[in-house]
Design a protein around this motif. Structure first.
Motif, PDB file in Angstrom:
ATOM      1  N   LEU A 472       0.836  -1.208   0.000  1.00 53.30           N
ATOM      2  CA  LEU A 472       0.000   0.000   0.000  1.00 53.30           C
ATOM      3  C   LEU A 472       0.870   1.257   0.000  1.00 53.30           C
ATOM      4  N   ALA A 473       1.940   1.246   0.786  1.00 53.49           N
ATOM      5  CA  ALA A 473       2.824   2.418   0.841  1.00 53.49           C
ATOM      6  C   ALA A 473       3.496   2.659  -0.507  1.00 53.49           C
ATOM      7  N   ALA A 474       3.950   1.593  -1.157  1.00 52.35           N
ATOM      8  CA  ALA A 474       4.608   1.752  -2.458  1.00 52.35           C
ATOM      9  C   ALA A 474       3.636   2.220  -3.528  1.00 52.35           C
ATOM     10  N   THR A 475       2.358   1.939  -3.333  1.00 49.64           N
ATOM     11  CA  THR A 475       1.336   2.386  -4.282  1.00 49.64           C
ATOM     12  C   THR A 475       0.953   3.843  -4.042  1.00 49.64           C
ATOM     13  N   LEU A 476       0.816   4.233  -2.780  1.00 51.37           N
ATOM     14  CA  LEU A 476       0.366   5.590  -2.456  1.00 51.37           C
ATOM     15  C   LEU A 476       1.504   6.607  -2.484  1.00 51.37           C
ATOM     16  N   PHE A 477       2.687   6.208  -2.058  1.00 50.74           N
ATOM     17  CA  PHE A 477       3.808   7.140  -1.927  1.00 50.74           C
ATOM     18  C   PHE A 477       4.946   6.719  -2.852  1.00 50.74           C
ATOM     19  N   PHE A 481       9.756   5.131  -3.073  1.00 52.87           N
ATOM     20  CA  PHE A 481      10.137   3.769  -3.444  1.00 52.87           C
ATOM     21  C   PHE A 481      10.696   3.754  -4.859  1.00 52.87           C
ATOM     22  N   THR A 482      11.637   2.870  -5.103  1.00 50.48           N
ATOM     23  CA  THR A 482      12.219   2.749  -6.438  1.00 50.48           C
ATOM     24  C   THR A 482      11.203   2.124  -7.400  1.00 50.48           C
ATOM     25  N   LEU A 483      11.493   2.203  -8.674  1.00 52.15           N
ATOM     26  CA  LEU A 483      10.603   1.594  -9.668  1.00 52.15           C
ATOM     27  C   LEU A 483      10.498   0.092  -9.459  1.00 52.15           C
ATOM     28  N   GLU A 484      11.614  -0.536  -9.092  1.00 51.80           N
ATOM     29  CA  GLU A 484      11.591  -1.973  -8.853  1.00 51.80           C
ATOM     30  C   GLU A 484      10.712  -2.315  -7.651  1.00 51.80           C
ATOM     31  N   PRO A 512      16.662  -1.747   5.708  1.00 55.83           N
ATOM     32  CA  PRO A 512      16.194  -2.431   6.926  1.00 55.83           C
ATOM     33  C   PRO A 512      15.926  -1.513   8.104  1.00 55.83           C
ATOM     34  N   LEU A 513      16.704  -0.458   8.268  1.00 57.96           N
ATOM     35  CA  LEU A 513      16.561   0.391   9.450  1.00 57.96           C
ATOM     36  C   LEU A 513      15.246   1.156   9.470  1.00 57.96           C
ATOM     37  N   ARG A 514      14.658   1.369   8.310  1.00 56.26           N
ATOM     38  CA  ARG A 514      13.356   2.063   8.254  1.00 56.26           C
ATOM     39  C   ARG A 514      12.202   1.088   8.090  1.00 56.26           C
ATOM     40  N   VAL A 515      12.410   0.059   7.290  1.00 55.13           N
ATOM     41  CA  VAL A 515      11.311  -0.847   6.969  1.00 55.13           C
ATOM     42  C   VAL A 515      10.964  -1.756   8.145  1.00 55.13           C
ATOM     43  N   LYS A 578      10.452   7.133   5.735  1.00 56.97           N
ATOM     44  CA  LYS A 578      11.131   7.124   4.439  1.00 56.97           C
ATOM     45  C   LYS A 578      11.002   8.498   3.786  1.00 56.97           C
ATOM     46  N   ARG A 579      12.085   8.959   3.186  1.00 53.51           N
ATOM     47  CA  ARG A 579      12.083  10.247   2.520  1.00 53.51           C
ATOM     48  C   ARG A 579      12.011  10.041   1.005  1.00 53.51           C
ATOM     49  N   PRO A 580      11.489  11.032   0.269  1.00 55.36           N
ATOM     50  CA  PRO A 580      11.449  10.899  -1.196  1.00 55.36           C
ATOM     51  C   PRO A 580      12.846  10.662  -1.762  1.00 55.36           C
ATOM     52  N   LEU A 581      12.928   9.790  -2.747  1.00 58.97           N
ATOM     53  CA  LEU A 581      14.214   9.457  -3.363  1.00 58.97           C
ATOM     54  C   LEU A 581      14.641  10.571  -4.304  1.00 58.97           C
ATOM     55  N   THR A 582      15.940  10.768  -4.373  1.00 56.61           N
ATOM     56  CA  THR A 582      16.470  11.721  -5.346  1.00 56.61           C
ATOM     57  C   THR A 582      16.769  11.003  -6.645  1.00 56.61           C
ATOM     58  N   THR A 583      16.874  11.735  -7.714  1.00 55.98           N
ATOM     59  CA  THR A 583      17.133  11.127  -9.026  1.00 55.98           C
ATOM     60  C   THR A 583      18.502  10.483  -9.090  1.00 55.98           C
ATOM     61  N   ALA A 584      19.394  10.878  -8.178  1.00 61.18           N
ATOM     62  CA  ALA A 584      20.747  10.313  -8.192  1.00 61.18           C
ATOM     63  C   ALA A 584      20.818   8.940  -7.548  1.00 61.18           C
TER      64      ALA A 584
END
Length: 595
Positions: A472-477, A481-484, A512-515, A578-584
């Motif tokens: 649900l988190a990977a779907t909403l936010f 999360f990475t594309l994979e 692991p430390l966040r999940v 979890k924070r938004p991922l950067t493009t890098a």
């Protein structure tokens, strides 16, 4: 390109089994290897390896958390690790297996009936030959091949020592000094023999039949063999080897082997009891001759009566092989009879296994009487001793402890139930199918034999929320999360509703430390609410699909609500930590779950 065959197995044969298989296939193909994987579990074997595939393979990988029969891989380099290692460190596992295969150089067998050419110095005095013989039963061919090799070596003027392996274990065991001193090693076997202790020694492999009929040629072929090339492996590979040894003989693996054989019995029995209640009401067992009564006889009086003996029997089997099954089954049945329940069954299994293994090593018989040990002497003596100990020593105190535990669980007030649910829920999410998860699950399944169904409901609900919350988190936010991971969330949802907690592993492996704290929070809430609502579950597996069976779950709507609330807690926690991922950032995960 190397040819590899593998077997993956876990107690249920679902999550870790399939994920380890997919990881080995994908990473193996990326490394340029051709790999075939057989999966094993509670439902049997799938994609079974053919004899042709095994013969063509350069190495065999066993990624298993339960006992796997290895006799068909006789003569092949074999590398054994746990499924979690295969999932998380796939490349290192394949590299280690490839290195193991690269060290084995087996010369062609000498033509039957013709003496192999031998250098003069090979016949010099002082040559010391060691060997191992083994056949599936460990009786006739094992000892006959050993005698034939001894006779042939002595005729050639060589000193010889042969270790025999079979259903009663190893005899005349080769010591480290024997191996160090040996000029050649001969393995004449029709069953699996571990060759790792013979590294850097000239080694020749053949069948027991060849040793029986052409002992002289086999001895000379052994002396003509080239030493196995030693290879320097990395620290990670050494750690894998140590873990392999510990896992193969550790109590955890023995317990999980017993649980894997017990689960189908419990599932079938629980479903039949639920159906009996559906057709005949809560007193279905008292209405003799009705369909409800018949279902109760099959599920409650028979299947549930068997699951503690099956648990004990296969714990003992994992420790002592076939001779341990009889005392294990009898000890487990006595545990049920004297009221010691599943706790007594676990103790009976370990007692039967280790006692049988001790007796097997302690009892010395002439070789022509060795066949009596696995079918007469060991089952009789170990069953007698285990039975007496269960009745007079172990059973009574374990019964008192189990009765106290049962009374406490039945009399729990809301606060105590909430705390127990919190603990069980957190354990289910902590390592997602690992030892802590299995400890909570085994505890809850065992309580079913005492008609305590609340903890089972809490553990199953808590085991469903980690992959559901992540999906649900990977779907909403999506930005977190990475594309994979977003793609893997689809499979995670299916795994979640099926009560396969391991669906969360790909996400936890990357972060692991966040999940892990997030999924533990959601599972703890779900477990606590399930216990607080008084929900009970008759069946130890099945996920959301069990909820459709009448009377399998009590307080159904509240139970479903506890799963939903725990899922939302996990999702909210992931959003916060979890924070938004950067493009890098690299959008890669350790292992993707195959859809």
């Amino acid at each position: 390109m190397g040819r590899i065959v593998a077997v993956t197995a876990c107690p249920t044969g679902v999550a870790h089994t399939i994920m380890a298989a997919e990881a080995l296939k994908k990473v193996g193909a990326a490394m340029g290897h051709q790999i075939e994987v057989e999966t094993q579990g509670a439902e049997g074997a799938k994609d079974i390896l053919t004899a042709e595939a095994i013969n063509a393979a350069e190495v065999v990988i066993i990624a298993a958390d339960i006992h796997v029969e290895q006799s068909r891989f006789a003569g092949k380099p074999l590398f054994t690790i746990s499924t979690s290692k295969a999932i998380r460190d796939t490349r290192e596992v394949i590299e280690a297996a490839a290195a193991l295969a690269g060290g084995a150089v087996v010369p062609p067998a000498p033509p039957a009936g013709r003496e192999a050419a031998t250098k003069p110095e090979q016949r010099a005095a002082g040559k010391y030959i060691i060997g191992v013989t083994s056949c599936p039963t460990g009786i006739a061919h094992t000892f006959m091949a050993a005698e034939a090799l001894k006779k042939a070596a002595e005729e050639l003027g060589y000193e010889v020592k042969i270790e025999t392996q079979g259903s009663v274990g190893a005899k005349n065991v080769l010591s480290a000094a024997d191996i160090e001193r040996a000029d050649a090693v001969i393995i004449a076997a029709d069953a699996f023999v571990d060759k790792s202790r013979f590294a850097a020694k000239p080694l020749y492999e053949t069948s027991t039949k060849e040793a029986l009929h052409h002992g002289r040629q086999v001895i000379e072929a052994g002396l003509a063999a080239q030493p196995e090339a030693s290879s320097s492996l990395s620290g990670q590979v050494e750690e894998l080897k140590k873990e392999r040894s510990a896992a193969r003989s550790g109590p955890y693996r023995h317990l999980m082997t017993g649980v894997s054989y017990m689960l189908p019995v419990v599932v079938a029995g629980g479903l039949l009891i639920a159906l009996a209640f559906a057709f005949g009401g809560i007193y279905a067992g008292d209405q003799k001759g009705t369909l409800g009564w018949a279902l109760m006889q099959i599920g409650g009086a028979t299947a549930f009566a068997l699951f503690v003996p099956v648990l004990a029997g296969f714990i003992a089997y994992s420790i002592a092989e076939r001779p341990g099954i009889t005392p294990g089954l009898v000890g487990g049945m006595l545990a049920s009879t004297v009221g010691a329940g599943f706790l007594g069954g676990i103790l009976a299994g370990f007692l039967a296994g280790y006692l049988t293994r001790y007796l097997n090593n302690a009892i010395k018989l002439p070789q022509n009487l060795q066949g009596l040990k696995p079918v007469l002497i060991l089952p009789f003596l170990s069953t007698l001793l285990v039975g007496l100990l269960m009745i007079y020593v172990i059973g009574p105190p374990v019964k008192i402890a189990l009765t106290a535990l049962t009374d406490w669980l039945q009399a729990m007030q809301s606060t105590s139930a909430l705390v127990l649910g919190l603990i069980l829920g957190g354990m289910m999410a902590f390592d997602m199918g690992g030892p802590v998860n299995k400890a909570a699950y085994t505890f809850s399944v065992g309580l079913l034999s005492s008609q305590i169904y609340g903890p089972m409901a809490a553990t199953m609900a808590a085991g469903m929320t980690p992959p559901l919350g992540l999906a649900l988190a990977a779907t909403l936010f999506k930005s977190r999360f990475t594309l994979e991971e977003q793609e893997a969330s689809k499979a995670a949802f299916v795994l979640g509703i099926s009560f396969i907690t391991e669906g969360a592993i790909p996400f936890a492996a990357r972060d692991p430390l966040r999940v892990i704290p997030s999924i533990m929070a959601g599972s703890a809430v779900t477990g606590a609410l399930s216990m607080l609502f008084g929900s009970t579950l008759m069946v130890p597996h099945g996920g959301i699909f069990v909820l459709l069976i009448p009377n399998a779950v009590t307080h159904l709507l509240l139970y479903a609500a506890s799963i939903v609330i725990g899922t939302l807690v996990t999702t909210a926690a992931l959003y916060l930590v979890k924070r938004p991922l950067t493009t890098a950032q690299t959008p890669a995960v350790a292992i993707q779950v195959a859809e």
